[in-house]
Design an enzyme around this catalytic site. Sequence first.
Site, mmCIF file in Angstrom:
data_model
loop_
_atom_site.group_PDB
_atom_site.id
_atom_site.type_symbol
_atom_site.label_atom_id
_atom_site.label_comp_id
_atom_site.label_asym_id
_atom_site.label_seq_id
_atom_site.Cartn_x
_atom_site.Cartn_y
_atom_site.Cartn_z
ATOM 1 N N PRO A 256 50.919 37.779 32.566
ATOM 2 C CA PRO A 256 50.730 38.751 33.645
ATOM 3 C C PRO A 256 49.333 38.629 34.259
ATOM 4 C CG PRO A 256 50.697 39.817 31.486
ATOM 5 C CD PRO A 256 51.123 38.413 31.261
ATOM 6 N N THR B 252 47.062 40.339 37.576
ATOM 7 C CA THR B 252 46.966 41.307 38.662
ATOM 8 C C THR B 252 46.706 40.585 39.977
ATOM 9 O OG1 THR B 252 46.121 42.997 37.174
ATOM 10 C CG2 THR B 252 45.685 43.309 39.512
ATOM 11 N N GLN C 40 56.141 44.025 33.372
ATOM 12 C CA GLN C 40 55.095 44.646 32.557
ATOM 13 C C GLN C 40 54.774 46.026 33.114
ATOM 14 O OE1 GLN C 40 50.741 43.863 32.572
ATOM 15 N NE2 GLN C 40 51.116 42.901 30.586
ATOM 16 N N HIS D 194 52.214 47.652 28.442
ATOM 17 C CA HIS D 194 50.862 47.089 28.477
ATOM 18 C C HIS D 194 49.955 47.897 27.557
ATOM 19 C CE1 HIS D 194 47.547 44.769 29.611
ATOM 20 N NE2 HIS D 194 47.649 44.776 30.920
ATOM 21 N N GLY D 195 49.712 47.363 26.367
ATOM 22 C CA GLY D 195 48.843 48.012 25.404
ATOM 23 C C GLY D 195 47.567 47.230 25.176
ATOM 24 N N ALA D 196 47.140 46.470 26.203
ATOM 25 C CA ALA D 196 45.986 45.587 26.066
ATOM 26 C C ALA D 196 45.006 45.792 27.222
ATOM 27 C CB ALA D 196 46.446 44.127 26.018
ATOM 28 N N TYR E 136 43.713 49.298 29.323
ATOM 29 C CA TYR E 136 44.542 50.302 29.995
ATOM 30 C C TYR E 136 44.976 51.377 28.981
ATOM 31 C CZ TYR E 136 44.273 46.758 33.586
ATOM 32 O OH TYR E 136 43.793 45.851 34.508
ATOM 33 N N ARG F 151 52.161 44.188 24.885
ATOM 34 C CA ARG F 151 50.971 43.326 24.905
ATOM 35 C C ARG F 151 49.827 44.063 24.218
ATOM 36 N NH1 ARG F 151 47.208 40.368 29.510
ATOM 37 N NH2 ARG F 151 47.758 38.265 28.837
#
Length: 366
Positions: free
Chosen positions: A24, A26, A102, A177-179, A182, A230
């Site tokens: 992923p 941005t 994601q 998204h756990g990285a 964020y 993630r």
Amino acid sequence: MFDSEFSSIEFAGMKLANRFAVAPMTRVSAQSNGRANELMLKHYRRYAEGGFALIITEGIFPDQNASQGYENQPGLADALQGESWRPIIREVHEQGAKIIAQLMHAGAQQQYNSFGKAPLGITEQKPVGKPLGLYGDQESWHDVKAMDESDFERVLNGFLHGLRNAKEAGFDGAELHGANGYLLHEILSTHFNTRDDKWGGDMQRRAQFVLEVVKAAREMAGKDFVLGIRLSQITITDPDYQWPEGEEGFAWLVQALADAGIDYIHTTDNHANRPALKDGTRSLAEVVRDAGVPLVVNGGIDDTNYAKMAAHYPGAVLALGKAALADPQFVEKVKDGDKPDELDFAMLQPLANLENEFRWREEQDS
């Protein structure tokens, strides 16, 4: 006969044509209303055409509260946003690839929110460093609203709302998204999470809400919709953070996520093999590998090391960020023994959006 990384595999309930994924990234190139567009279709289709078996989208905001983090970030917060992804999904599938959405809540790391919502964090703690100029001209982080009990419920429902829209749009799965700094990452981090109630404390207490999100998402997704997460220790502006629980704490988290119903864990770091955990000798990816949990591994993978990485992480999917961005034909080129293009950061100036990238590519071609 090609090497195993180019052969089809079964991974987390999906049959993939090879072991290469697009990580992923941005790209802040959606419409102002959060809908995907033709430029994004062109962007994602080229990776599928270039041989990547799996595409994990950029972070998508799942609700109309505080989850959006960037201007021109795509969403899955309403039906029209969901519909706008359908042509992209169709094009990717026609090329034989899979695509996973994601789902991202910006948390304190918010640089823009079209709904007028202030950043929402586990506490009032702001991120380390400064906002990224690649995604906007914000000079400093905004003040953060600490989550109250009603916010936990809203955030959970927001993720479920986005997941439902992702499934209805036709995605093959969703990744939480756990990285990278964020919200879900912030909840796990002692830099952000200094709460003294049930949501704070040691790793098991800090992870409680993340596990609740996973369990609820698993129930909603059903058996045939892939669910991943993630994870990282570091953020996009803090390359040095470590969980105080170190390797033992992360090993516990990996198993707890597996027990909660996650299909795969996607680790990201400055380099995938970096022994990053306090008082430990293994990388994040090695801990997941050794636990026997399906792994997507990201961090410094390119044409010089992909074969070694594939051997070091048997059965894992190799997620490429910079190398994929530099050359969307990466997989086809390395399979044929050709040298892929190297990344020129000029394509990301002054903003890391698709308009600037495609203009740069046209200039290079001419």
